[in-house]
Design a protein around this motif. Structure first.
Motif, PDB file in Angstrom:
ATOM      1  N   TYR A   1       0.811  -1.376  -0.035  1.00 54.79           N
ATOM      2  CA  TYR A   1       0.010  -0.074   0.118  1.00 54.79           C
ATOM      3  C   TYR A   1       0.959   1.450  -0.075  1.00 54.79           C
ATOM      4  N   LEU A   2       1.899   1.108   0.509  1.00 51.51           N
ATOM      5  CA  LEU A   2       2.700   2.527   0.806  1.00 51.51           C
ATOM      6  C   LEU A   2       3.613   2.755  -0.367  1.00 51.51           C
ATOM      7  N   ASP A   3       4.479   1.871  -0.527  1.00 51.38           N
ATOM      8  CA  ASP A   3       5.375   1.924  -1.723  1.00 51.38           C
ATOM      9  C   ASP A   3       4.606   1.857  -3.139  1.00 51.38           C
ATOM     10  N   THR A   4       3.466   1.446  -3.240  1.00 52.91           N
ATOM     11  CA  THR A   4       2.854   1.487  -4.408  1.00 52.91           C
ATOM     12  C   THR A   4       1.768   2.511  -4.587  1.00 52.91           C
ATOM     13  N   GLY A   5       1.996   3.490  -3.628  1.00 51.85           N
ATOM     14  CA  GLY A   5       1.078   4.838  -3.749  1.00 51.85           C
ATOM     15  C   GLY A   5      -0.301   4.425  -3.508  1.00 51.85           C
ATOM     16  N   ARG A   6      -0.845   3.469  -3.010  1.00 47.06           N
ATOM     17  CA  ARG A   6      -2.174   3.210  -2.858  1.00 47.06           C
ATOM     18  C   ARG A   6      -2.672   3.991  -1.515  1.00 47.06           C
ATOM     19  N   LEU A   7      -1.668   3.906  -0.480  1.00 47.21           N
ATOM     20  CA  LEU A   7      -2.380   4.784   0.582  1.00 47.21           C
ATOM     21  C   LEU A   7      -1.135   5.553   0.836  1.00 47.21           C
ATOM     22  N   PRO A   8      -1.652   7.052   1.573  1.00 46.49           N
ATOM     23  CA  PRO A   8      -0.566   7.800   2.001  1.00 46.49           C
ATOM     24  C   PRO A   8       0.368   7.372   3.241  1.00 46.49           C
ATOM     25  N   CYS A   9      -0.376   6.870   4.014  1.00 45.50           N
ATOM     26  CA  CYS A   9       0.047   6.328   5.497  1.00 45.50           C
ATOM     27  C   CYS A   9      -0.664   5.138   6.104  1.00 45.50           C
TER      28      CYS A   9
ATOM     29  N   ALA B   1     -14.985   6.870   6.422  1.00 41.61           N
ATOM     30  CA  ALA B   1     -15.101   7.242   5.087  1.00 41.61           C
ATOM     31  C   ALA B   1     -13.285   7.386   4.576  1.00 41.61           C
ATOM     32  N   ALA B   2     -12.466   7.881   5.365  1.00 33.61           N
ATOM     33  CA  ALA B   2     -11.314   7.971   4.922  1.00 33.61           C
ATOM     34  C   ALA B   2     -10.408   6.461   5.034  1.00 33.61           C
ATOM     35  N   SER B   3     -11.330   5.442   5.204  1.00 35.61           N
ATOM     36  CA  SER B   3     -10.498   4.197   5.111  1.00 35.61           C
ATOM     37  C   SER B   3     -10.193   3.956   6.435  1.00 35.61           C
ATOM     38  N   THR B   4     -10.378   4.574   7.389  1.00 39.72           N
ATOM     39  CA  THR B   4     -10.205   4.300   8.790  1.00 39.72           C
ATOM     40  C   THR B   4     -10.985   3.084   9.453  1.00 39.72           C
TER      41      THR B   4
ATOM     42  N   THR C   1      -5.752   5.988   8.191  1.00 41.29           N
ATOM     43  CA  THR C   1      -4.953   6.331   7.151  1.00 41.29           C
ATOM     44  C   THR C   1      -5.986   7.470   6.667  1.00 41.29           C
ATOM     45  N   GLN C   2      -5.838   7.976   5.365  1.00 39.13           N
ATOM     46  CA  GLN C   2      -6.697   9.029   4.953  1.00 39.13           C
ATOM     47  C   GLN C   2      -6.598   8.885   3.468  1.00 39.13           C
ATOM     48  N   LEU C   3      -7.641   8.047   2.998  1.00 42.50           N
ATOM     49  CA  LEU C   3      -8.020   7.686   1.346  1.00 42.50           C
ATOM     50  C   LEU C   3      -9.511   7.472   1.511  1.00 42.50           C
ATOM     51  N   ILE C   4     -10.100   8.415   0.707  1.00 38.86           N
ATOM     52  CA  ILE C   4     -11.514   8.211   0.347  1.00 38.86           C
ATOM     53  C   ILE C   4     -11.859   7.736  -1.161  1.00 38.86           C
ATOM     54  N   PRO C   5     -12.718   6.791  -1.378  1.00 35.14           N
ATOM     55  CA  PRO C   5     -13.557   6.374  -0.281  1.00 35.14           C
ATOM     56  C   PRO C   5     -12.978   4.955   0.228  1.00 35.14           C
TER      57      PRO C   5
END
Length: 396
Positions: A19-27, A354-357, A373-377
């Motif tokens: 998720y992180l190295d691939t740029g799918r999630l910021p954190c 909504a931000a994947s928490t 984390t912080q990714l919508i949806p």
């Protein structure tokens, strides 16, 4: 039983590679508590990717619908004080809702064709999302369209207030008769209004006095405190190429100032320390928010007929597809773990934002887990189910 720390440690590499190295999630901030002990914590990635600002333990996150369990607990505190019952009609506290009708045809522009509900909406319908309310993004119906047109349930719409939302909902038809279906909705925003009406204090004041201060949740509120904006994470959304684009830049976020719409359904920001205090208070009963029997009531499946979400849902919400999952009074709950096709226990309870928490509490294993984390949806990636599988693999 103990947890295998080596297996828990492997989760960090999985999150980084997938998720992180691939740029799918910021954190990715993961915290696992077992029998009151912090047995694993992982803090990886960036609060702002472009700026290279890493997340930390005190990073502030938009928790969106993880506000709902907190506000549901607040209302049940008032139930424990005898100030309402969950089978009370909602119009007892919102008189303008006494003659709510059910949609049969028409639009907000042409006029509504409506019928009488089978029964009045009850407080329990708000807590378990069987009230006949909706969100503007849910069902693609004419009622949904009216919500969108009026800005109902939109946290960042500048001219909306909680009181105005209640007034507008009195003029709109319900999607269905209360109790007939499950539909994720602004119902918990209405719960927040009931807390205000019944307690006689603003929702934000009630939460601060009765929940946040007793638990030491000093970073949680409906906006980021003055001077703490540098700790807010930027929120992202996926782009068609598989990466991310900014959805809400931290430095210009509406969460930096008090909102006009105080949303009990999704308005809070919080930190890992704060929200884990809430989850652990639920698991242990200390500090006491509600009594043990009240929490048992809240975390039981209250869907009519004992059904699970796929059987009763009319919602486009992603969790509604999970068999073996019911809904209580502010939480989803596992009713048949074998039907979920992921590890867990009957009676564990959970919800996300909504931000994947995401968080869950498993009383049988004395386990509390928090993922931020912080990714919508939140439906973008299956990280929640993956984490459940990996964490339960560590149960010895």
């Amino acid at each position: 039983m103990p947890l295998d720390r080596d297996r828990l440690q492997q989760i960090d590499g999985f999150l980084k590679a997938a998720y992180l190295d691939t740029g799918r999630l910021p954190c990715a901030l993961l915290r696992v508590m077992h029998k009151g002990e912090l047995v694993h914590e992982s803090i990886q990635g960036h609060a702002d990717v472009a700026a290279g600002r890493p997340i930390d333990r005190d990073t502030i996150f938009r928790i969106y619908s993880m506000t709902k369990p907190i506000v549901s607990i607040a209302l049940m505190m008032l139930v424990e004080e005898g100030r309402l019952q969950i089978d009370d009609p909602v119009h007892r506290y919102i008189p303008s809702w006494k003659n709510l009708r059910v949609y049969e045809g028409g639009t907000i522009k042409t006029g509504w064709k409506t019928g009488a509900p089978r029964r009045p909406m009850q407080v329990i319908d708000l807590l378990r999302h069987t009230a006949g309310l909706t969100y503007g993004f849910q069902l693609n119906t004419n009622v949904d369209a009216a919500y969108r047109r009026l800005g109902i349930g939109e946290i960042e719409k500048g001219d909306m207030t909680l009181e105005r939302m209640i007034e507008l909902l009195a003029e709109l038809p319900l999607e269905f008769s209360p109790g007939d279906w499950w539909n994720y909705s602004v119902a918990t925003d209405v719960v927040g209004w009931l807390v205000q009406v019944i307690s006689g204090m603003p929702l934000e004041e009630f939460l601060a006095k009765r929940i946040f201060r007793p638990l030491g949740m000093v970073e949680t509120g409906f906006h980021v405190r003055e001077g703490q904006g540098h700790r807010l994470a930027t929120c992202y959304q996926p782009n068609p190429k598989g990466g991310m684009t900014v959805q809400d830049q931290a430095e210009t976020s509406s969460f930096l100032k008090p909102p006009s719409f105080v949303s009990g359904g999704g308005g809070l920001v919080s930190t890992a320390d704060d929200y884990m205090r809430f989850a652990e208070a639920l698991r242990t009963g200390a500090p006491r928010l509600v009594g043990r029997k009240t929490l048992e009531l809240m975390t039981a499946n209250h869907l009519p007929g004992g059904k699970d979400l796929p059987q009763l849902s009319r919602s486009a919400f992603s969790e509604a597809a999970y068999e073996g999952v019911g809904f209580g009074l502010g939480f989803a709950t596992t009713t048949a773990v074998h039907k979920t096709m992921i590890a867990g226990n009957n009676g564990d309870y959970f919800w996300g934002g909504a931000a994947s928490t995401f968080f869950w509490v498993d009383p049988a294993e004395d386990l509390s887990v928090l993922f931020l984390t912080q990714l919508i949806p939140s439906s973008t990636w299956p990280v929640r189910r993956q984490l459940r599988s990996m964490i339960y693999s560590a149960v010895v």
